[in-house]
Design a protein around this motif. Structure first.
Motif, PDB file in Angstrom:
ATOM      1  N   PRO A 185      36.485  39.477  27.301  1.00 32.12           N
ATOM      2  CA  PRO A 185      37.971  39.668  26.563  1.00 32.12           C
ATOM      3  C   PRO A 185      38.996  39.149  28.123  1.00 32.12           C
ATOM      4  CG  PRO A 185      37.100  41.645  26.518  1.00 32.12           C
ATOM      5  CD  PRO A 185      36.114  41.353  27.127  1.00 32.12           C
ATOM      6  N   LEU A 186      39.775  38.606  28.115  1.00 32.05           N
ATOM      7  CA  LEU A 186      40.291  37.705  29.712  1.00 32.05           C
ATOM      8  C   LEU A 186      40.518  39.040  30.863  1.00 32.05           C
ATOM      9  CD1 LEU A 186      42.145  35.672  30.141  1.00 32.05           C
ATOM     10  CD2 LEU A 186      43.995  35.967  29.354  1.00 32.05           C
ATOM     11  N   TYR A 187      40.794  39.810  30.795  1.00 28.97           N
ATOM     12  CA  TYR A 187      41.598  41.315  31.105  1.00 28.97           C
ATOM     13  C   TYR A 187      40.144  40.555  31.763  1.00 28.97           C
ATOM     14  CZ  TYR A 187      42.889  45.241  33.957  1.00 28.97           C
ATOM     15  OH  TYR A 187      43.253  46.106  34.677  1.00 28.97           O
ATOM     16  N   ALA A 188      40.010  41.184  31.105  1.00 28.16           N
ATOM     17  CA  ALA A 188      38.010  41.799  32.482  1.00 28.16           C
ATOM     18  C   ALA A 188      37.388  40.715  32.533  1.00 28.16           C
ATOM     19  CB  ALA A 188      36.877  42.291  30.840  1.00 28.16           C
ATOM     20  N   ALA A 189      37.200  39.968  32.265  1.00 29.27           N
ATOM     21  CA  ALA A 189      36.844  38.497  32.922  1.00 29.27           C
ATOM     22  C   ALA A 189      37.914  38.233  33.998  1.00 29.27           C
ATOM     23  CB  ALA A 189      36.657  37.089  32.374  1.00 29.27           C
ATOM     24  N   TRP A 190      38.737  38.516  34.199  1.00 28.56           N
ATOM     25  CA  TRP A 190      39.552  38.300  35.330  1.00 28.56           C
ATOM     26  C   TRP A 190      39.422  39.068  35.963  1.00 28.56           C
ATOM     27  CZ3 TRP A 190      43.226  41.222  36.661  1.00 28.56           C
ATOM     28  CH2 TRP A 190      44.008  40.878  37.882  1.00 28.56           C
ATOM     29  N   ALA A 195      37.264  40.298  41.466  1.00 24.71           N
ATOM     30  CA  ALA A 195      36.522  40.815  42.129  1.00 24.71           C
ATOM     31  C   ALA A 195      35.381  40.316  44.094  1.00 24.71           C
ATOM     32  CB  ALA A 195      35.085  41.651  41.953  1.00 24.71           C
ATOM     33  N   PHE A 196      35.897  39.041  43.629  1.00 24.55           N
ATOM     34  CA  PHE A 196      35.233  38.299  44.532  1.00 24.55           C
ATOM     35  C   PHE A 196      36.339  37.069  45.326  1.00 24.55           C
ATOM     36  CE2 PHE A 196      32.080  39.008  41.543  1.00 24.55           C
ATOM     37  CZ  PHE A 196      30.789  39.261  41.979  1.00 24.55           C
ATOM     38  N   ARG A 198      38.800  35.946  46.979  1.00 25.50           N
ATOM     39  CA  ARG A 198      39.683  36.327  48.485  1.00 25.50           C
ATOM     40  C   ARG A 198      41.220  36.195  48.572  1.00 25.50           C
ATOM     41  NH1 ARG A 198      37.144  39.774  51.982  1.00 25.50           N
ATOM     42  NH2 ARG A 198      33.856  39.985  51.591  1.00 25.50           N
ATOM     43  N   THR A 199      41.324  35.161  48.401  1.00 22.01           N
ATOM     44  CA  THR A 199      42.625  34.050  48.184  1.00 22.01           C
ATOM     45  C   THR A 199      43.983  34.656  48.357  1.00 22.01           C
ATOM     46  OG1 THR A 199      41.865  32.606  46.929  1.00 22.01           O
ATOM     47  CG2 THR A 199      44.007  31.901  46.860  1.00 22.01           C
ATOM     48  N   PRO A 200      44.524  35.831  47.439  1.00 17.53           N
ATOM     49  CA  PRO A 200      45.358  36.468  47.723  1.00 17.53           C
ATOM     50  C   PRO A 200      45.626  37.866  48.889  1.00 17.53           C
ATOM     51  CG  PRO A 200      44.311  36.568  45.116  1.00 17.53           C
ATOM     52  CD  PRO A 200      43.538  36.445  46.321  1.00 17.53           C
ATOM     53  N   GLU A 201      44.310  37.674  49.444  1.00 15.82           N
ATOM     54  CA  GLU A 201      44.175  38.758  50.650  1.00 15.82           C
ATOM     55  C   GLU A 201      44.594  38.281  51.697  1.00 15.82           C
ATOM     56  OE1 GLU A 201      40.967  40.527  50.456  1.00 15.82           O
ATOM     57  OE2 GLU A 201      40.917  42.412  48.769  1.00 15.82           O
ATOM     58  N   LEU A 202      43.586  36.681  51.544  1.00 13.26           N
ATOM     59  CA  LEU A 202      44.446  35.142  52.726  1.00 13.26           C
ATOM     60  C   LEU A 202      45.845  34.798  52.733  1.00 13.26           C
ATOM     61  CD1 LEU A 202      41.175  33.452  52.790  1.00 13.26           C
ATOM     62  CD2 LEU A 202      41.696  35.194  54.061  1.00 13.26           C
ATOM     63  N   ALA A 203      46.587  35.277  51.876  1.00  7.67           N
ATOM     64  CA  ALA A 203      48.142  35.035  51.651  1.00  7.67           C
ATOM     65  C   ALA A 203      48.471  36.443  52.270  1.00  7.67           C
ATOM     66  CB  ALA A 203      47.896  33.875  49.798  1.00  7.67           C
ATOM     67  N   ARG A 209      41.818  43.872  46.264  1.00  6.57           N
ATOM     68  CA  ARG A 209      40.526  43.739  45.425  1.00  6.57           C
ATOM     69  C   ARG A 209      40.516  45.213  45.665  1.00  6.57           C
ATOM     70  NH1 ARG A 209      35.806  40.929  48.972  1.00  6.57           N
ATOM     71  NH2 ARG A 209      37.245  41.334  50.622  1.00  6.57           N
ATOM     72  N   GLN A 210      40.237  45.824  46.434  1.00  4.35           N
ATOM     73  CA  GLN A 210      40.295  46.687  46.105  1.00  4.35           C
ATOM     74  C   GLN A 210      41.703  47.999  45.191  1.00  4.35           C
ATOM     75  OE1 GLN A 210      40.251  45.739  49.341  1.00  4.35           O
ATOM     76  NE2 GLN A 210      39.029  46.779  50.363  1.00  4.35           N
ATOM     77  N   THR A 211      42.885  46.929  44.996  1.00  3.49           N
ATOM     78  CA  THR A 211      44.142  48.233  44.283  1.00  3.49           C
ATOM     79  C   THR A 211      43.601  47.235  43.165  1.00  3.49           C
ATOM     80  OG1 THR A 211      45.977  47.377  45.327  1.00  3.49           O
ATOM     81  CG2 THR A 211      46.464  47.507  43.740  1.00  3.49           C
TER      82      THR A 211
END
Length: 859
Positions: A185-190, A195-196, A198-203, A209-211
């Motif tokens: 399902p879409l949410y599970a796939a996202w 989990a891999f 890193r774009t939001p963390e680099l921004a 990912r932990q959240t």
């Protein structure tokens, strides 16, 4: 994107999102309340059809239960988009005399305003010229609020990220490497992908990912936790969910479409998952970026007073009055022409015609119909929905599935397959094998050219060998790609391909499932009867009856389907015209109709045709099946069509920037446009549409409507139980309204309801369009389809519907169809009738009929 521009250091940072939830005491939210709010939010999202079937959709579909004025306020408040033009537009229309004082006075009367004319004009003058945005919009997401307060760009980042993953998840074969979690399902796939990533963390979104991994695995549980953490008032949860979906409005619309024909529960579940993804990003902002003060201030925005009580609400009211006045001014020439025609209306001619030509109600057909009618007084044209009443799934030769060839409001009821005439089993097998071999080779070759290891070396080695083809394509001498319908087929085979209408059972491809195709005799008779009655063609048949569908010829145009027939689901009307003609020529069908009192003369033949709206050429089909005694009629038909095509091209030429002195040069010019891969305006489509008229052709045949009116034949005297009128008002009229409102929305706010600049379009997943290399999936029409670079080619007005019928018949339809009544009562269109007894026009206002006199002004 610069990470420093996205992040900032809050003053009162806290450790977890749950701290906010405890602060506001929102842990008591229950799943049923959440689900109810989500369902209400989901119903406000209009579906977006894919590019292959791109059809006009009313972007305000979810707001039709509100009045137009209320929807203007709500849409602006929610950030869904502006539904009115800026004040400067209306001021300019008044300054140049297009909008007159009488129009404004009448508009104020209709909208219930107690202002004087002078007050309205003064307030209009004091409004900001171009700024239509709402100051201090209370319906922000948390990301929007942080951006407004701190100058960050979180909303842009979040939209880009969600769009990236949705494009990978929903890809329909464009990408070479597929997302590995598409089966989830879409949410599970996202969550697996996040989990891999890193774009939001680099921004600057630390511990993203932990959240996300700490959120519940089920989307409804995740949404419940997030909304509790946000602490929004429970009474505004549906608005909050709606606003979240609007930040990825394009993908929300796509998800809505995915289950449009499934069930409401599936639609809710799919949008629920997308909502869970969008909320997760705001949840991460609460956890890592926003201060307690930021969240508290943001939450207070959702408690603000209604917009109608503010100065901004008053400004919207003035613009709404001016929009109504503008529409009254646009209606004036139409009612002036109708008044002239009503005064000089002549009795119906009883002499038998040589030709009756049935065209789609599409506004582009109006120009061609006029051109054809000038060829002879023995020609009669009629307007009917372009699928000709045959809701079919048309399966191309060598395929096991087809495309729906009917309006999107309907579902196909019959499957029609293609075959090769006079081909035995052996020849047909050879044709199919050769076609699929060529298609497989083309896919392999394309895959090789686009692969990561060969694309550069391929260009280096083979590039020059394509110089000739590249040059001829660029000059519009050749077509860059083969039309999909004939791809992989030899030229001498193409003209032998046609539909099989008889009921059959078998395999469509080797090793494929056994399926039933064709239409049983009883169904063919019923379809034929309803189609003829819908055309108001129960008697007086001509020798030749042309059923003329329409399609468009363009290349390198992702929106090509939007120029084809909307009544045929964004495809050309060729299949429907050929099936309808075959059924109506069937001896058994005619015998069955005769027993029901509908007799088609033996010397009447139905001919299928296709009007190319780019070149104005008309192609005829299945001519080898026409009896020899129609040969002279056919020669005459061809001559009439050639001359009509020439006249139609000459009328359209100025709008396309073409000279119309030399007919041969003009023909070459429009043909070149259909093959030009750099052409941003091969034709204008349905731009300029303003009205829908359901009446006998005699009401409109005496004047030009300039390709701006949907024309549907309707004879109320043949409709004793109002069944045909009910069908017209609940289907073609609604579809015309959808088209009109899509053009309207794309014009008034192209940034939110349109698709921007064609030159920047990139196709994503074969689904839709991104403008540039990121952002949300775009909806609606590109700016070049509405504006010629100097002026608007589409006037943003709501559809004016004119029906010739007694008042009680129309009122009966409104009483029986709640959705149609909603469109009328809530002023999403303007309903007018021609009274067949006194030949006057009456406007439907607040459930009463008001006479239209003095060229559109009421008495």
């Amino acid at each position: 994107m610069n990470a420093a521009a996205l992040s900032f250091k809050p003053n009162n940072h806290f450790d977890s999102a749950e701290t906010v939830g405890r602060t506001y005491g929102q842990d008591s939210l229950q799943a049923p309340d959440i689900l109810a709010a989500i369902e209400r939010a989901c119903t406000r999202i209009a579906p977006l059809w894919p590019l292959q079937q791109f059809v006009a959709v009313n972007p305000f579909l979810g707001l039709s239960d509100r009045s137009f004025a209320e929807a203007c306020e709500f849409s602006a408040r929610m950030g869904q988009g502006e539904m009115l033009m800026p004040a400067s537009f209306y001021a300019e229309q008044y300054r140049r005399g297009y909008i007159q004082d009488a129009d404004i006075s009448q508009a104020m009367q209709q909208t219930g305003s107690n202002r004087s004319l002078q007050q309205c004009l003064i307030e209009l003058q004091n409004l900001p010229s171009h700024d239509t945005a709402l100051p201090g919009n209370p319906c922000y997401t948390l990301a929007d609020h942080l951006d407004a307060e701190h100058g960050s760009q979180w909303a842009l980042l979040i939209t880009d990220e969600i769009s990236k993953w949705c494009a990978a998840y929903f890809d329909q074969g464009q990408s070479a490497w597929r997302m590995p979690w598409r089966g989830l399902p879409l949410y599970a796939a996202w969550r697996r992908a996040a989990a891999f990533d890193r774009t939001p963390e680099l921004a600057g979104l630390s511990a993203f990912r932990q959240t996300i991994s700490a959120l519940p695995e089920q989307p409804i549980e995740a949404i419940t936790r997030i909304l509790a953490a946000m602490g929004l008032p429970s009474a505004r949860l549906d608005d909050a969910c709606h606003r979240q979906l609007l930040t990825v409005a394009g993908w929300s619309a796509w998800v809505r479409y995915k289950h449009w024909q499934a069930s409401p529960e599936q639609t809710q579940d799919a949008l629920l998952q997308l909502l869970a993804i969008r909320l997760s990003y705001d949840y991460a902002l609460i956890s890592a970026v926003a201060s307690l003060q930021d969240v508290e201030t943001w939450r207070d925005h959702w408690q603000d007073a209604p917009l109608a009580n503010t100065d901004t609400g008053a400004a919207l009211e003035i613009r709404h009055i001016m929009q109504s006045a503008y529409e009254l001014a646009t209606q004036r020439p139409l009612f002036e022409k109708l008044a002239s025609a009503l005064a000089s209306a002549s009795p119906h001619q009883a002499d038998r015609k040589n030709l009756q030509a049935v065209f789609c109600i599409d506004v582009r057909s109006e120009i061609y119909r006029r051109a054809l009618e000038t060829q002879s007084n023995t020609i009669e044209t009629l307007g009917f929905a372009g699928f000709f009443g045959f809701p079919i799934e048309y399966i191309a030769l060598g395929h096991h599935q087809g495309q729906p060839q009917c309006p999107v409001l309907l579902k196909p009821k019959f499957r029609i397959r293609e075959s090769v005439s006079d081909a035995d089993v052996g020849e047909l097998s050879d044709i199919l094998e050769k076609r699929w071999l060529r298609k497989r080779l083309n896919r392999l070759w394309k895959g090789f050219k686009n692969s990561a290891v060969s694309c550069f070396s391929y260009v280096e080695i083979s590039g020059l060998s394509f110089a000739g083809k590249l040059l001829s394509d660029s000059l519009g001498l050749t077509r860059p790609v083969v039309k999909p319908g004939i791809a992989g087929l030899d030229k001498h085979i193409v003209h032998r391909i046609g539909p099989v209408i008889t009921r059959q059972r078998g395999r469509l491809i080797a090793k494929g499932p056994v399926v039933e195709t064709g239409i049983a005799l009883g169904d063919r008779i019923e379809l034929a009867r309803k189609a003829l009655q819908g055309m108001s063609l129960n008697e007086g048949f001509a020798r030749l009856v042309l059923l003329c569908g329409h399609g468009s010829s363009t290349v390198n145009n992702p929106y090509a389907a939007g120029l084809d027939c909307g009544a045929c689901g964004g495809h050309s009307g060729e299949a429907n015209a050929r099936v309808a003609a075959a059924v109506l020529n069937d001896r058994e069908v005619r015998a069955g109709l005769s027993t029901q009192g509908l007799t088609i003369p033996k010397d009447t033949w139905f001919v299928a045709g296709l009007h190319d709206t780019t070149t104005d050429e008309v192609r005829l089909f299945d001519l080898d099946q026409i009896p020899h005694y129609f040969s002279e009629d056919l020669l005459l038909l061809r001559r009439w069509l050639d001359q009509a095509s020439q006249l139609a091209r000459q009328e359209r030429a100025p709008g396309l920037g073409l000279a119309n002195d030399d007919a041969a040069s003009l023909t070459r010019a429009v043909s070149k446009r259909s093959r030009d891969w750099s052409q941003i305006r091969p034709e204008w489509g349905l731009a300029g549409n303003i009205a829908f008229i359901a009446a006998p052709r005699t009401r409109t045949s005496h004047f030009e409507l300039n390709g701006r009116v949907f024309l549907h034949n309707y004879e109320y005297r043949q409709d004793t139980d109002a069944a045909i009128l009910s069908l017209i008002m609940s289907a073609p009229m609604v579809v015309a309204s959808w088209i009109n409102l899509q053009y309207y929305a794309s014009t008034v706010d192209n940034r939110r309801f349109g698709s921007g600049n064609k030159a920047l379009h990139n196709v994503v997943g074969t689904i839709g369009i991104l403008e540039g290399n990121g952002g949300d999936l775009r909806v609606g029409l590109p700016w070049q389809s509405l504006n010629d670079g100097k002026i608007l080619r589409h006037e943003p007005v709501r559809l004016t519907v004119v029906i010739e019928a007694p008042a009680e018949m129309i009122e009966q339809v409104l009483a029986n169809h709640a959705e149609v009544r909603q469109l009328v009562d809530n002023q999403w269109l303007h309903l007018t009738r021609i009274d067949p007894f006194d030949n006057c026009c009456y406007r439907y206002i607040q459930q009463h009929w008001q006479a239209v006199t003095d060229y559109g002004r009421e008495r």
